[in-house]
Design an enzyme around this catalytic site. Structure first.
Site, PDB file in Angstrom:
ATOM      1  N   SER A 103       0.847  -1.175   0.130  1.00  0.00           N
ATOM      2  CA  SER A 103       0.021   0.209  -0.096  1.00  0.00           C
ATOM      3  C   SER A 103       0.830   1.139   0.034  1.00  0.00           C
ATOM      4  O   SER A 103       1.476   1.423  -0.862  1.00  0.00           O
ATOM      5  CB  SER A 103      -1.049   0.055   1.215  1.00  0.00           C
ATOM      6  OG  SER A 103      -1.636   1.014   1.248  1.00  0.00           O
ATOM      7  N   SER A 152      -0.909   2.018  17.719  1.00  0.00           N
ATOM      8  CA  SER A 152      -1.102   1.728  16.403  1.00  0.00           C
ATOM      9  C   SER A 152      -1.101   0.335  16.326  1.00  0.00           C
ATOM     10  O   SER A 152      -0.631  -0.598  16.966  1.00  0.00           O
ATOM     11  CB  SER A 152       0.280   2.176  15.784  1.00  0.00           C
ATOM     12  OG  SER A 152       0.649   1.594  14.466  1.00  0.00           O
TER      13      SER A 152
HETATM   14  C1  16G Z   1      -4.080   0.070   7.911  1.00  0.00           C
HETATM   15  C2  16G Z   1      -5.524  -0.062   7.680  1.00  0.00           C
HETATM   16  C3  16G Z   1      -6.374   1.553   7.671  1.00  0.00           C
HETATM   17  C4  16G Z   1      -5.923   2.025   9.078  1.00  0.00           C
HETATM   18  C5  16G Z   1      -4.343   2.091   9.154  1.00  0.00           C
HETATM   19  C6  16G Z   1      -4.311   2.516  10.721  1.00  0.00           C
HETATM   20  C7  16G Z   1      -6.751  -1.474   5.988  1.00  0.00           C
HETATM   21  C8  16G Z   1      -6.960  -2.105   4.758  1.00  0.00           C
HETATM   22  N1  16G Z   1      -5.692  -0.596   6.536  1.00  0.00           N
HETATM   23  O1  16G Z   1      -3.298   0.571   6.990  1.00  0.00           O
HETATM   24  O2  16G Z   1      -7.519   1.296   7.567  1.00  0.00           O
HETATM   25  O3  16G Z   1      -6.339   3.294   9.178  1.00  0.00           O
HETATM   26  O4  16G Z   1      -4.131   0.534   9.327  1.00  0.00           O
HETATM   27  O5  16G Z   1      -2.871   2.272  11.239  1.00  0.00           O
HETATM   28  O6  16G Z   1      -7.677  -2.113   7.046  1.00  0.00           O
HETATM   29  P1  16G Z   1      -2.443   2.556  12.668  1.00  0.00           P
HETATM   30  O7  16G Z   1      -3.166   1.402  13.437  1.00  0.00           O
HETATM   31  O8  16G Z   1      -0.929   2.305  12.560  1.00  0.00           O
HETATM   32  O9  16G Z   1      -2.812   3.912  13.162  1.00  0.00           O
HETATM   33 MG    MG Z   2      -3.755   1.079   0.526  1.00  0.00          MG
END
Ligand code: 16G
Ligand code: MG
Length: 545
Positions: free
Chosen positions: A66, A502
């Site tokens: 991604s 996170s």
């Molecule tokens: C991932 C998730 C996204 C979320 C992010 C939060 C999917 C496809 N992607 O990229 O939706 O906003 O994690 O990241 O579910 P974090 O937990 O590090 O803040």
């Molecule tokens: Mg993506």
């Protein structure tokens, strides 16, 4: 030992696991430096094959990281209806990934037993990949895993993540959702777009113009493939198309959202409507600069507002009594929630971060619009809603206004990728709505004013020390942290703040919003100091001003 297991054993020695390496199936699959992933890919090929045998359906495997940098990679599994892999199997994925080489067969047999999988059942897998230089060999490792267990595979090669989700759903619904080919995907979306924009025939070329930042990734290649099908109803300039720049570097949806500035490599004039995809084209944000050169971001919250307003108006015009709701996360700007609840009077639900949580919450409504502020989102229509809309669109004894609304709703269903957030599909829907409403990007932006906000991260020794509740809006432990946040928030006007571990990095994220940017910055800083004192490592966070 059966032949199947012998093949697994032989093949797995070609994809050995570095001893001691531990990786987690995170919020959106495995994601790390590409050099560490060969064994993970092989094993996910095995796991996806088991999942296919278990569900008696086609399963998808997407190789992508991604919005991460080019040197990273990752893998996500796609369940039969195009949803993300179910939670129990995420656990299996982590187990299988971390088993040392000599225990691999035992770990696999364990899953087979727990899930009572019939190993003589056929398995079918769809595999796709993004444009990273490591993706071709990593997707070959997935295929090796599939073939070792005797699964059948179809390699779609270069596709966006949402395209692969779409293919899986088409296949398992026997074509009801569409044709499981790229041509099927483009035809479905583009026909719906042309149907919708028929209702906006007086637009000038200026209004049809859109700048697209493809993040130097797969989205740029794929959006180029629809240009000619749009019959000039949308005139795109595609920047960061991968011909020179590096993937996600200083560009793409994540960069624009986090930095709150335009990407490099884009040639935009003041007032131009622009959008950015992320590296696998499942996220989109819009933006423009005004005549003073000020940058304006239209993020997932603004997108959800535009789409839900459009749909709610159509449902009223069509006289359809269907329950519509917007699903957000704690990151949704307070102004958006306020506008949706108080002005639009739609139901708003808040879930934990991560697409699967929003997706499941949205399934509870007839029309569930879900978006994360970062630009990942889509709309789900219940079976009941789809049937009602189809019936009305076919009815003969109804007045013109009702008929028109029903036809617009029908095309909206077709333009949307209901399996997962999809930058290309979301872009076409947004463009169609702006066209039908005769709305400029500035008018869309002025529906409500975002509250100034700030996101920070605090390095911690173990992010699991922070435990949250109420869709991550409140902290349960460590003791005293929530009270400290409440006290700080009370010092500011229109303020809100929360912290959460996170799901993708070893950090605690801090969010704050308030009446002014300075106050949002100060509040975020003060909250990060509290987190640092309770759980942080290294130097104390520095103030932003
Ligand atoms: C991932 C998730 C996204 C979320 C992010 C939060 C999917 C496809 N992607 O990229 O939706 O906003 O994690 O990241 O579910 P974090 O937990 O590090 O803040
Ligand atoms: Mg993506």
């Amino acid at each position: 030992m059966t032949d199947q297991f012998k093949a697994v054993l032989e093949q797995s020695s070609l994809h050995p696991k570095p001893a001691g390496l531990v990786l987690q199936y995170g919020t959106a699959g495995f994601r790390t430096n590409a050099k560490q992933l060969d064994h993970i890919m092989f094993r996910m090929g095995l796991l996806a094959t088991l999942r296919s045998k278990k569900t008696k359906a086609t399963i998808g495997v997407m190789v992508t990281a991604s919005h991460n940098p080019e040197e990273d990679n990752g893998v996500k599994l796609v369940d039969p209806m195009g949803e993300m892999l179910t939670a129990t199997w995420e656990g299996f994925a982590t187990q299988l990934a971390n088993t040392e080489q000599e225990e691999l067969l035992t770990a696999m047999k364990d899953i087979i037993k727990k899930e009572a999988i019939n190993m003589s059942q056929e398995a079918n897998l769809f595999v796709g990949r993004d444009t990273r230089s490591s993706s071709a060999s990593l997707s070959q490792a997935v295929l090796d895993g599939v073939h070792a267990l005797g699964g059948h595979s179809k390699d779609y090669g270069l596709v966006t993540t949402p395209q692969l989700h779409y293919m899986v759903c088409c296949q398992n619904t026997h074509g009801k959702y569409g044709d499981a080919t790229l041509d099927g995907y483009y035809s479905k979306l583009c026909q719906a777009f042309l149907q919708l924009t028929r209702n906006a025939s007086n637009r000038t070329d200026d209004q049809k113009y859109l700048c697209v930042d493809g993040a130097n990734g797969i989205g740029a290649l794929k959006v180029r493939e629809i240009e000619s099908r749009l019959k000039k109803e949308l005139q795109m300039s595609i920047f960061n198309d991968g011909s020179k720049g590096e993937l996600n570097r200083q560009c793409g949806a994540d960069f624009v959202k986090v930095q709150q500035k335009p990407p490099t490599g884009i040639d935009m004039n003041s007032g131009d409507r622009c959008c950015s995809f992320d590296g696998d084209a499942d996220r989109i944000v819009y933006y423009y600069t005004d005549s003073q050169g000020l940058f304006h971001l239209l993020d997932g919250d603004k997108i959800a507002t535009l789409i839900s307003t459009f749909l709610k108006e159509l449902l009223i015009q069509a006289g359809l009594d269907l329950k519509i709701a917007v699903v957000q996360t704690a990151y949704a700007n307070g102004s958006s929630t306020h506008y949706l609840e108080n002005t639009m009077k739609v139901i708003v639900k808040c879930t934990k971060t991560g697409v699967k949580h929003l997706h499941h919450a949205a399934q509870e409504f007839d029309v569930g619009v879900y978006f994360e502020a970062n630009g990942h989102g889509t709309v789900l229509f219940s079976k009941h809603a789809e049937v009602k809309i189809q019936q009305l669109a076919k009815a003969t004894s109804i007045n013109d206004e009702v008929k028109k609304a029903a036809l617009l709703l029908q095309s909206t269903i077709n333009i949307i990728n209901q399996t997962v957030g999809d930058a290309i599909s979301d872009m076409l829907l947004i463009e169609a709505i702006l066209a039908i409403k005769g709305m400029t990007v500035q008018q869309w932006d002025s529906i409500y004013n975002d509250l100034p906000n700030r996101q920070l991260k605090v390095k911690v020794s173990d992010r699991r020390v922070i435990d949250t509740t109420d869709a991550e809006r409140r902290v349960v432990s460590p003791a005293g942290l929530q009270e400290a946040i409440d006290t700080l928030v009370n010092n500011y006007s229109r303020a809100r703040s929360f912290v959460r571990p996170s799901g993708t990095e070893d950090v605690v994220r801090v969010y704050a919003e308030a009446d002014t940017q300075e106050n949002a910055d100060d509040l975020a800083h003060e909250v990060s100091l509290v987190v640092h004192r309770l759980a942080g490592v290294g130097e104390e966070p520095k103030p932003l001003h």
